[in-house]
Design a protein around this motif. Structure first.
Motif, PDB file in Angstrom:
ATOM      1  N   ASP A  37       0.806  -1.228   0.000  1.00 40.28           N
ATOM      2  CA  ASP A  37       0.000   0.000   0.000  1.00 40.28           C
ATOM      3  C   ASP A  37       0.835   1.272   0.000  1.00 40.28           C
ATOM      4  O   ASP A  37       0.295   2.375   0.083  1.00 40.28           O
ATOM      5  CB  ASP A  37      -0.986   0.009   1.168  1.00 40.28           C
ATOM      6  N   GLY A  38       2.155   1.129  -0.078  1.00 41.57           N
ATOM      7  CA  GLY A  38       3.033   2.284  -0.157  1.00 41.57           C
ATOM      8  C   GLY A  38       3.717   2.661   1.138  1.00 41.57           C
ATOM      9  O   GLY A  38       4.637   3.479   1.137  1.00 41.57           O
ATOM     10  N   LYS A  39       3.299   2.079   2.259  1.00 39.22           N
ATOM     11  CA  LYS A  39       3.955   2.399   3.522  1.00 39.22           C
ATOM     12  C   LYS A  39       5.424   1.990   3.472  1.00 39.22           C
ATOM     13  O   LYS A  39       6.310   2.738   3.912  1.00 39.22           O
ATOM     14  CB  LYS A  39       3.245   1.705   4.689  1.00 39.22           C
ATOM     15  N   LEU A  40       5.695   0.796   2.957  1.00 41.68           N
ATOM     16  CA  LEU A  40       7.071   0.328   2.754  1.00 41.68           C
ATOM     17  C   LEU A  40       7.415   0.265   1.277  1.00 41.68           C
ATOM     18  O   LEU A  40       8.519   0.598   0.871  1.00 41.68           O
ATOM     19  CB  LEU A  40       7.252  -1.060   3.377  1.00 41.68           C
ATOM     20  N   SER A  41       6.461  -0.206   0.488  1.00 46.53           N
ATOM     21  CA  SER A  41       6.684  -0.447  -0.923  1.00 46.53           C
ATOM     22  C   SER A  41       5.330  -0.635  -1.593  1.00 46.53           C
ATOM     23  O   SER A  41       4.303  -0.788  -0.916  1.00 46.53           O
ATOM     24  CB  SER A  41       7.542  -1.708  -1.109  1.00 46.53           C
ATOM     25  N   THR A  42       5.327  -0.644  -2.904  1.00 48.85           N
ATOM     26  CA  THR A  42       4.116  -0.989  -3.649  1.00 48.85           C
ATOM     27  C   THR A  42       4.295  -2.297  -4.413  1.00 48.85           C
ATOM     28  O   THR A  42       3.355  -2.762  -5.059  1.00 48.85           O
ATOM     29  CB  THR A  42       3.755   0.134  -4.650  1.00 48.85           C
ATOM     30  N   LYS A  43       5.480  -2.889  -4.350  1.00 48.85           N
ATOM     31  CA  LYS A  43       5.769  -4.100  -5.112  1.00 48.85           C
ATOM     32  C   LYS A  43       5.362  -5.379  -4.386  1.00 48.85           C
ATOM     33  O   LYS A  43       5.066  -6.397  -5.007  1.00 48.85           O
ATOM     34  CB  LYS A  43       7.255  -4.174  -5.455  1.00 48.85           C
ATOM     35  N   GLY A  44       5.376  -5.341  -3.056  1.00 49.62           N
ATOM     36  CA  GLY A  44       5.164  -6.559  -2.298  1.00 49.62           C
ATOM     37  C   GLY A  44       6.394  -7.446  -2.338  1.00 49.62           C
ATOM     38  O   GLY A  44       7.374  -7.150  -3.023  1.00 49.62           O
ATOM     39  N   CYS A  45       6.355  -8.546  -1.599  1.00 48.00           N
ATOM     40  CA  CYS A  45       7.413  -9.538  -1.709  1.00 48.00           C
ATOM     41  C   CYS A  45       7.369 -10.099  -3.133  1.00 48.00           C
ATOM     42  O   CYS A  45       6.284 -10.372  -3.658  1.00 48.00           O
ATOM     43  CB  CYS A  45       7.209 -10.657  -0.693  1.00 48.00           C
ATOM     44  N   LEU A  46       8.503 -10.266  -3.766  1.00 47.35           N
ATOM     45  CA  LEU A  46       8.533 -10.597  -5.188  1.00 47.35           C
ATOM     46  C   LEU A  46       7.864 -11.926  -5.519  1.00 47.35           C
ATOM     47  O   LEU A  46       7.337 -12.107  -6.614  1.00 47.35           O
ATOM     48  CB  LEU A  46       9.971 -10.607  -5.703  1.00 47.35           C
ATOM     49  N   PHE A  47       7.870 -12.863  -4.570  1.00 44.89           N
ATOM     50  CA  PHE A  47       7.293 -14.186  -4.818  1.00 44.89           C
ATOM     51  C   PHE A  47       5.791 -14.220  -4.565  1.00 44.89           C
ATOM     52  O   PHE A  47       5.118 -15.200  -4.901  1.00 44.89           O
ATOM     53  CB  PHE A  47       7.963 -15.250  -3.939  1.00 44.89           C
ATOM     54  N   CYS A  48       5.241 -13.158  -3.979  1.00 46.19           N
ATOM     55  CA  CYS A  48       3.844 -13.168  -3.533  1.00 46.19           C
ATOM     56  C   CYS A  48       2.901 -12.928  -4.708  1.00 46.19           C
ATOM     57  O   CYS A  48       3.123 -12.050  -5.543  1.00 46.19           O
ATOM     58  CB  CYS A  48       3.649 -12.101  -2.465  1.00 46.19           C
ATOM     59  N   SER A  49       1.799 -13.676  -4.742  1.00 50.39           N
ATOM     60  CA  SER A  49       0.826 -13.549  -5.822  1.00 50.39           C
ATOM     61  C   SER A  49      -0.010 -12.289  -5.657  1.00 50.39           C
ATOM     62  O   SER A  49       0.027 -11.616  -4.623  1.00 50.39           O
ATOM     63  CB  SER A  49      -0.106 -14.764  -5.839  1.00 50.39           C
ATOM     64  N   ALA A  50      -0.789 -11.986  -6.676  1.00 44.13           N
ATOM     65  CA  ALA A  50      -1.673 -10.822  -6.614  1.00 44.13           C
ATOM     66  C   ALA A  50      -2.701 -10.956  -5.504  1.00 44.13           C
ATOM     67  O   ALA A  50      -3.212  -9.955  -4.990  1.00 44.13           O
ATOM     68  CB  ALA A  50      -2.379 -10.637  -7.964  1.00 44.13           C
ATOM     69  N   GLU A  51      -2.991 -12.201  -5.097  1.00 45.36           N
ATOM     70  CA  GLU A  51      -3.970 -12.440  -4.028  1.00 45.36           C
ATOM     71  C   GLU A  51      -3.323 -12.452  -2.643  1.00 45.36           C
ATOM     72  O   GLU A  51      -3.960 -12.843  -1.667  1.00 45.36           O
ATOM     73  CB  GLU A  51      -4.698 -13.779  -4.270  1.00 45.36           C
ATOM     74  N   GLY A  52      -2.066 -12.077  -2.553  1.00 47.97           N
ATOM     75  CA  GLY A  52      -1.411 -12.038  -1.254  1.00 47.97           C
ATOM     76  C   GLY A  52      -1.256 -13.395  -0.620  1.00 47.97           C
ATOM     77  O   GLY A  52      -1.421 -13.558   0.591  1.00 47.97           O
ATOM     78  N   LEU A 220       9.704 -22.822  -3.614  1.00 49.34           N
ATOM     79  CA  LEU A 220       9.410 -21.562  -4.289  1.00 49.34           C
ATOM     80  C   LEU A 220       8.519 -21.824  -5.491  1.00 49.34           C
ATOM     81  O   LEU A 220       8.841 -22.624  -6.359  1.00 49.34           O
ATOM     82  CB  LEU A 220      10.707 -20.895  -4.762  1.00 49.34           C
ATOM     83  N   HIS A 221       7.360 -21.146  -5.530  1.00 45.44           N
ATOM     84  CA  HIS A 221       6.475 -21.220  -6.688  1.00 45.44           C
ATOM     85  C   HIS A 221       6.666 -19.957  -7.518  1.00 45.44           C
ATOM     86  O   HIS A 221       6.672 -18.850  -6.982  1.00 45.44           O
ATOM     87  CB  HIS A 221       5.005 -21.317  -6.259  1.00 45.44           C
ATOM     88  N   ILE A 222       6.799 -20.128  -8.815  1.00 52.71           N
ATOM     89  CA  ILE A 222       6.881 -18.997  -9.723  1.00 52.71           C
ATOM     90  C   ILE A 222       5.492 -18.794 -10.324  1.00 52.71           C
ATOM     91  O   ILE A 222       5.017 -19.627 -11.109  1.00 52.71           O
ATOM     92  CB  ILE A 222       7.914 -19.231 -10.844  1.00 52.71           C
ATOM     93  N   LEU A 223       4.832 -17.712  -9.941  1.00 55.32           N
ATOM     94  CA  LEU A 223       3.460 -17.442 -10.362  1.00 55.32           C
ATOM     95  C   LEU A 223       3.437 -16.288 -11.356  1.00 55.32           C
ATOM     96  O   LEU A 223       4.153 -15.297 -11.186  1.00 55.32           O
ATOM     97  CB  LEU A 223       2.594 -17.103  -9.141  1.00 55.32           C
ATOM     98  N   ASP A 224       2.609 -16.414 -12.364  1.00 62.47           N
ATOM     99  CA  ASP A 224       2.623 -15.399 -13.416  1.00 62.47           C
ATOM    100  C   ASP A 224       2.057 -14.059 -12.980  1.00 62.47           C
ATOM    101  O   ASP A 224       2.244 -13.047 -13.662  1.00 62.47           O
ATOM    102  CB  ASP A 224       1.902 -15.901 -14.672  1.00 62.47           C
ATOM    103  N   ASP A 225       1.350 -14.033 -11.843  1.00 64.41           N
ATOM    104  CA  ASP A 225       0.816 -12.764 -11.339  1.00 64.41           C
ATOM    105  C   ASP A 225       1.641 -12.209 -10.176  1.00 64.41           C
ATOM    106  O   ASP A 225       1.151 -11.406  -9.382  1.00 64.41           O
ATOM    107  CB  ASP A 225      -0.651 -12.908 -10.929  1.00 64.41           C
ATOM    108  N   SER A 226       2.899 -12.640 -10.086  1.00 65.22           N
ATOM    109  CA  SER A 226       3.820 -12.127  -9.072  1.00 65.22           C
ATOM    110  C   SER A 226       4.958 -11.380  -9.757  1.00 65.22           C
ATOM    111  O   SER A 226       5.285 -11.661 -10.919  1.00 65.22           O
ATOM    112  CB  SER A 226       4.394 -13.270  -8.237  1.00 65.22           C
ATOM    113  N   PRO A 227       5.609 -10.435  -9.069  1.00 71.92           N
ATOM    114  CA  PRO A 227       6.771  -9.762  -9.659  1.00 71.92           C
ATOM    115  C   PRO A 227       7.871 -10.738 -10.064  1.00 71.92           C
ATOM    116  O   PRO A 227       8.498 -10.573 -11.102  1.00 71.92           O
ATOM    117  CB  PRO A 227       7.232  -8.824  -8.540  1.00 71.92           C
ATOM    118  N   LEU A 228       8.071 -11.781  -9.237  1.00 75.54           N
ATOM    119  CA  LEU A 228       9.106 -12.763  -9.568  1.00 75.54           C
ATOM    120  C   LEU A 228       8.739 -13.537 -10.833  1.00 75.54           C
ATOM    121  O   LEU A 228       9.609 -13.895 -11.630  1.00 75.54           O
ATOM    122  CB  LEU A 228       9.308 -13.720  -8.390  1.00 75.54           C
TER     123      LEU A 228
END
Length: 304
Positions: A37-52, A220-228
Motif C-alpha cells: 500500500d506504499g507504507k514500505l513499498s508498492t511491489k510486495g514480496c517478489l514471490f507473492c501472488s496478486a492475491e497475497g 518456491l512457486h513462480i506465479l505469473d501474477d507475481s513480480p518474480l
C-alpha cells in the motif's frame, strides 16, 4: 514421536489437542499489506501472488461467516466426518488494521459453529502492542497461533525478494509473541534465487534457536501474477528439481527440534498461475516420494 514417525505433523498435533480431526478453513479478511500500500513499498514480496498468498480463499467480498461456510462446503467433500475447524486468516497481512477492525473480524470467525481456533498470517513488523495484548486474550478463549513469513535467514536474499524487514525484526516479534504465551509458526521457502543447501540449513539452525511452535516449509512457486513471475518469464533462472527439494527437506528436518510442529512440507501453487516448477502440481505424489525418501534413509526430525 513414535519409532515409525519421521516428523511431528500438524495432523497429529491437532488430534492430540482436540481429540479429533481438525480442518483449517482458509479465508480472506480483506486486509492489505504495508509492502503493497506504499507504507514500505508498492511491489510486495517478489514471490507473492496478486492475491497475497491467499489463492485458495473465498472472495473477500463475502462476509467472514459466508467465507467460512463456503470453505466448509469444499473441505466437507474430502473430510465429511470432521466436526472441528480452525479459521485461517491467510491473505495478505492479517494484523495490519486498527484494533477495532481486527476484533470485529476475529470475533465473527469465533462465532462460527464448532470452531476451535484461529490461525492468523501476518508480518513481524505489524504487531502493535495493543494488538498483541488482544491476541493474548484471544489465546485464553481459543486455540490461537500466529504465522510469520521468514522465508530465509539470508538478509541478502530477503532484500532481493523485497521482504521489507530485517532478521532482527522477525526474531524480536517471535520473542514478543512467545512472551505473551502466543504460539508462533515460521514460514520457510526453499529454492529462492541464488540460495544453496547451506542457506536452507542456516535458516533451519536459526529458527531452531527460537521459541516457535512450528514451521511451514514449501518450494518456491513462480506465479505469473507475481513480480518474480514476470522476472522469470523474461530471464528464467534455475529451480530445484523434485529430487533436490526432497533432499533439502530431509536435511532441514534433521536440524529442527523434535517438538516443532511441522505444519507443511510442500505447498500448492495456484494451477492457473503456476509457471514453474510444474512438478509441484502433484502435491500428493511429492509427499509420497518425500515420505519414502525419509523412510529409506532413516531421516527423522531432530536427528542432528
Amino acid at each position: 514421536m513414535s519409532s515409525t514417525e519421521h516428523f511431528y505433523s500438524l495432523n497429529r498435533f491437532l488430534r492430540e489437542a482436540h481429540g479429533s480431526k481438525v480442518i483449517k478453513l482458509s479465508i480472506d479478511g480483506g486486509f492489505t499489506c504495508p509492502n503493497r500500500d506504499g507504507k514500505l513499498s508498492t511491489k510486495g514480496c517478489l514471490f507473492c501472488s496478486a492475491e497475497g498468498s491467499g489463492d485458495f480463499t473465498p472472495s473477500a467480498q463475502l462476509s467472514i461467516t459466508q467465507q467460512l461456510h463456503s470453505a466448509l462446503d469444499l473441505v466437507s467433500k474430502k473430510w465429511p466426518q470432521s466436526t472441528k475447524y480452525i479459521a485461517y486468516f491467510q491473505s495478505y497481512t492479517n494484523t495490519y488494521a486498527p484494533l477495532a477492525t481486527l476484533k470485529a473480524k476475529y470475533e465473527e470467525a469465533l462465532a462460527f459453529p464448532q470452531l476451535v481456533g484461529l490461525a492468523i498470517a501476518t508480518r513481524p513488523d505489524c504487531l502493535e502492542d495493543e494488538t498483541v495484548a488482544y491476541l493474548q486474550e484471544l489465546s485464553t478463549r481459543t486455540h490461537l497461533w500466529i504465522e510469520l513469513g521468514l522465508q530465509t535467514s539470508n538478509e541478502a536474499s530477503a532484500r532481493q525478494m523485497n521482504r521489507g524487514y530485517t532478521l532482527d525484526c522477525f526474531k524480536d516479534a517471535v520473542f514478543k509473541l512467545a512472551s505473551y504465551g502466543i504460539e508462533v509458526v515460521a514460514h520457510l521457502i526453499i529454492g529462492l534465487p541464488g540460495e544453496t543447501l547451506e542457506d536452507y540449513l542456516a535458516t533451519a539452525r536459526f529458527i531452531g534457536q527460537l521459541p516457535l511452535q512450528g514451521v511451514k516449509i514449501h518450494m518456491l512457486h513462480i506465479l505469473d501474477d507475481s513480480p518474480l513471475g514476470r522476472i522469470y518469464q523474461k530471464n528464467p533462472f534455475p529451480l530445484l528439481t523434485e529430487e533436490e527439494y526432497i533432499f533439502a527437506v530431509g536435511e532441514i528436518l534433521k536440524l529442527l527440534p523434535s517438538h516443532f510442529v511441522i505444519h507443511r512440507l510442500t505447498g500448492d501453487g495456484a494451477g492457473d498461475h503456476l509457471l514453474a516448477p510444474l512438478w509441484t502440481r502433484n502435491k500428493k505424489q511429492v509427499l509420497n516420494h518425500l515420505n519414502h525418501y525419509l523412510k529409506l534413509h532413516d531421516i527423522y526430525q531432530g536427528k542432528f
